[in-house]
Design a protein around this motif. Structure first.
Motif, short mmCIF file in Angstrom:
data_model
loop_
_atom_site.label_atom_id
_atom_site.label_comp_id
_atom_site.label_asym_id
_atom_site.label_seq_id
_atom_site.Cartn_x
_atom_site.Cartn_y
_atom_site.Cartn_z
N GLY A 1 0.82 -1.21 0.00
CA GLY A 1 0.00 0.00 0.00
C GLY A 1 0.85 1.26 0.00
N ILE A 2 2.12 1.11 -0.38
CA ILE A 2 3.00 2.28 -0.35
C ILE A 2 2.53 3.29 -1.38
N GLU A 3 1.96 2.83 -2.50
CA GLU A 3 1.62 3.79 -3.54
C GLU A 3 0.47 4.70 -3.11
N ALA A 4 -0.15 4.39 -2.00
CA ALA A 4 -1.20 5.29 -1.52
C ALA A 4 -0.62 6.64 -1.13
N VAL A 5 0.69 6.69 -0.95
CA VAL A 5 1.29 7.96 -0.55
C VAL A 5 1.13 9.01 -1.65
N LEU A 6 1.03 8.55 -2.91
CA LEU A 6 0.83 9.50 -4.00
C LEU A 6 -0.49 10.23 -3.84
N GLN B 1 -2.13 10.59 -1.10
CA GLN B 1 -2.06 11.46 0.08
C GLN B 1 -1.44 12.79 -0.28
N MET B 2 -0.36 12.70 -1.10
CA MET B 2 0.33 13.94 -1.48
C MET B 2 -0.59 14.83 -2.28
N LYS B 3 -1.31 14.19 -3.23
CA LYS B 3 -2.19 14.99 -4.08
C LYS B 3 -3.22 15.73 -3.25
N ILE B 4 -3.80 15.00 -2.32
CA ILE B 4 -4.85 15.63 -1.49
C ILE B 4 -4.28 16.79 -0.72
N LYS B 5 -3.09 16.57 -0.16
CA LYS B 5 -2.50 17.64 0.64
C LYS B 5 -2.22 18.86 -0.20
N THR B 6 -1.65 18.66 -1.40
CA THR B 6 -1.28 19.83 -2.19
C THR B 6 -2.53 20.53 -2.71
#
Lengths: 429, 340
Positions: free
Chosen positions: B31-36, B38-43
């Motif tokens: 599930g590491i690719e979920a970090v992408l 997360q980043m999108k949402i944050k930005t």
């Protein structure tokens, strides 16, 4: 040439509506693409006693086998062992660093157990700060080693937190995101677990320990974070061995009385931990580390070094000036050191010179002495020579005199013989 | 989604992170690719900032171009209607900021205009105010970055891209153009464009571009995308294709006309309608794609990692300038600009 620079204040930002598709909605994708090409860094610190299951849990969490030797129990002190791994999933590259506390909780005297951990965390912040303060720096390809998450393994006693745990967590809570977990949760029964969890949480609250709060300000994650927070601290079981359950293979621990399935939410909270740590909040953990913990460290460190934001007259200082002052101070110190060294050098040279002079004097003296002795001997020899000559002379004289005498005697003798001859001749006549 | 296998090694070092990362094989989905995501949402939540500057003589269509680029009235002229347009006596630098949103992505766009550039009889040093403005933005950011208690998100007013409008003479770059681009390409990303390209035929356009490219090469002016910052062969390929077309010949228009039953942005003349978004007519789509759709983040990154860093190095090395003493009043006016 007069120049007017007009900038409207930030307050009157206008909102405009677009009359067509411009295309900057691809911005988040552009940003994400850049990050994927660079890769992500994630650093986890596992704090817990030896044998509590830290390595197994890491293996289970990341679905792989991180090769390592189990630690012994007779470590003289706590030391931190860091190992880095590169994981890749689809197109995401993750540089994962797992830091282990070897020997934690094994000593008889555990007063200083937390110190190496705090030192390690501070050292990583320091390295980043040094890079940031450099004049020529390269932050965009800096390998970030700051700890993003600290998993604190609580021993499943069933009663309450140990004082070592409280003390360590209190020291760490302002430096790192702490996520407490109950390890080896298959030793606690369900009803005891509930009591244990609430006891732990109330102890943490009453001691003022700030654990990591899952963010609830984002609509997409607020709900899941809120529901998961209720189950803190997560009671986890780790296992890398697979057991056949039904018709599937699943990670589990097999006991004579049953099988504990790791990924079964009724059996333990492993799935919740994985969700929270990796799938939902990884980016937030990294951000918190950078914007909260690192900034706090930086502020304290810079204030310690003597930098200030405003001077006593409360006019803003520029870092330029303090850099200046520090640089001058440093140069001054260097200069002083240089002078000191020079002085020492001069002194040494003088000493050596004096020594050499002494030696020279000694040599001269010796030389003089020898010369004198030589003269004396020479004189003696001369005297002896003279004596000898005199003796020789005397001898010659005596010899000469003796010879004369002899020749005289001979003459006299020959004369006598002549006389005798004459006499004889006379007689014959 | 399948993991990749890399053989692993490990190292042990106390108190410092291990130096050589080892590769590990994943046995299943983590599930590491979920970090992408997360980043999108944050930005998307924090929003983006983009600052663009347009430089060129009066009447070259800068304001219209900016309006066309962002499909709304972002230019200064449009936002302050009713003001008479007089060529100012000196070069002025004026910015205006808007917030635009598209599909959930919020962008704070700042357009900086430079009326009066190149309009005087004697244009010596007319680039000074512009250089000063750019350096001032860097200075502002540096000050924020250097504070003890920093803001969570430092407001970014640095100029990410400077679009330079070259008049369509068809001959060569003028001395003013060369001087300006030479000085500015060292501190900011410069994108030169041929303005009002509808006065050139296609052959004239090609020749003009050729000559401009030669001129740029002879004078060692590195315009965006700079060759030095290509990161990998893919980038280089992409950017080479863009570099062949620099400078883009653009036409700006903010009025819509009816062509073949569709409404398109264009300029209507007696001999035809020049469609702005038609690649056969002008290269506006290329410019828009470069600036917004594909290289916007790249522009910001190069500004932050290269231009800002070199400014910072220069600034922190200035040991014998009493530039920022709070006792001398406001910070170095006129000191940062003459470094070039």
């Amino acid at each position: 040439m007069a120049v007017a620079v007009g900038r409207p204040a930030n307050d009157d930002l206008r909102n405009l509506s677009l009359s067509g598709h411009v295309g900057f909605d691809s911005l988040p994708d552009q940003l994400v693409n850049k990050s994927t090409s660079q890769g992500f860094c994630f650093n986890i610190l596992c704090v817990g006693e030896t044998g509590i299951g830290k390595s197994t849990l890491m293996d289970t969490l990341f679905n792989t086998k991180f090769e390592s030797e189990p630690a012994t129990h007779n470590e003289p002190g706590v030391r931190l062992k860091a190992r880095s791994y590169e994981l890749q999933e689809s197109n995401v590259r993750l540089k994962l660093t797992i830091v282990d506390t070897v020997g934690f909780g094994d000593q008889i005297n555990k007063d200083d157990s937390y110190k190496p951990i705090v030192e390690y965390i501070d050292a990583q912040f320091e390295a980043y700060l040094q890079e940031e303060l450099k004049i020529k720096r390269s932050l965009f390809n800096y390998h970030d080693t700051r700890i993003h998450a600290c998993l604190y393994f609580i021993a499943p006693t069933g009663h309450s937190l140990k004082s070592l745990d409280l003390v360590t967590m209190k020291k760490l809570d302002s430096k790192v995101n702490i996520i407490p977990i109950i390890a080896k949760a298959d030793t606690i029964a369900k009803n005891e677990l509930h009591k244990f969890k609430s006891k732990i949480m109330s102890e943490l609250v009453s001691n003022g320990v700030q654990i990591y709060q899952f963010p609830t300000d984002e609509e997409t994650v607020a709900e899941i974070n809120a529901t998961m927070s209720v189950h803190l601290p997560f009671a986890v079981v780790g296992s890398t061995e697979e057991v056949k359950i039904g018709n599937k293979m699943a990670k589990a621990r097999q006991y004579p009385w049953g099988v504990v399935q790791v990924e079964n939410e009724n059996h333990c909270d492993f799935v919740k931990l994985r969700e929270m740590l990796i799938r939902v909040n990884m980016e937030d953990l990294r951000e918190q580390t950078h914007t909260r913990h690192y900034e706090l460290y930086r502020r304290c460190k810079l204030e310690e070094m003597g930098f200030k934001d405003t001077d006593p007259d409360s006019k803003p200082f520029s870092l330029q000036e303090t850099y200046e002052a520090k640089r001058n101070e440093f140069l001054g110190e260097l200069q002083k050191k240089e002078d000191e060294m020079r002085q020492m050098f001069v002194m040494r040279v003088k000493e050596k010179e004096a020594e050499l002079k002494e030696a020279e004097k000694d040599l001269h003296e010796k030389f003089d002495h020898l010369k004198r002795t030589h003269q004396e001997e020479k004189k003696k020899v001369e005297d002896k020579k003279k004596e000898l000559e005199e003796e020789l002379n005397n001898f010659q004289k005596k010899k000469a005199a003796a010879q004369l005498l002899q020749s005289q005697a001979q003459q006299a003798g020959s004369q006598q013989t002549k006389k005798d001859k004459d006499k004889k001749n006379f007689f014959f006549m | 989604m399948e993991p990749s296998a890399v053989p692993e090694e490990e190292e042990e070092m106390p108190l410092t992170a291990a130096s050589g990362p080892a590769g590990c094989q994943l046995f299943g989905y983590v599930g590491i690719e979920a970090v992408l995501d997360q980043m999108k949402i944050k930005t998307m939540k924090t929003g983006f900032e983009f600052n663009i500057m347009v430089v060129g003589q009066s009447g070259l269509g800068k304001s219209t171009m900016v309006n066309t680029l962002f499909k709304s009235k972002v230019s200064r002229k449009a936002s302050q209607p009713g003001q008479e347009e007089r060529i100012p006596k000196t070069v002025q630098v004026q910015s205006i900021t808007h917030v635009i949103e598209e599909k959930g992505v919020k962008m704070k766009l700042t357009v900086t205009d430079t009326p009066g550039f190149g309009d005087q009889i004697n244009n010596e040093n007319c680039w000074d105010p512009i250089i000063k403005y750019i350096n001032e933005q860097y200075e502002r950011y540096l000050r924020e970055e250097v504070l003890i208690t920093r803001k969570r998100k430092i407001p970014d007013t640095r100029v990410h891209g400077c679009v330079y409008f070259v008049p369509p003479t068809g001959h060569w770059l003028r001395p003013l153009d060369l001087e300006f681009m030479q000085r500015l390409s060292k501190i900011v990303n410069v994108v030169p464009v041929i303005a009002k390209a509808d006065t050139l035929t296609l052959e004239e356009r090609a020749e003009f571009k050729q000559r401009i490219q030669e001129d740029l090469k002879t004078h060692a002016i590195s315009v965006y995308p700079q060759e030095d910052f290509d990161q990998d062969p893919d980038d280089r390929l992409l950017n080479d294709r863009i570099r062949e077309k620099i400078p883009f010949a653009v036409v700006g228009a903010d009025q819509e006309h009816q062509v073949n039953g569709k409404r398109v942005l264009g300029r209507k003349t007696k001999w035809g309608i020049i469609e702005v978004e038609n690649p056969a007519h002008c290269e506006f789509p290329l410019l828009r794609d470069l600036l917004i759709r594909s290289h916007l983040q790249d522009l910001k990154d190069i500004t932050h990692n290269v231009h800002y860093e070199s400014y910072r190095v220069r600034r922190l090395n200035e040991s014998n300038r009493p530039a920022l003493s709070p006792l001398n009043g406001l910070p170095g006016k006129g000191e940062g600009s003459s470094n070039l």
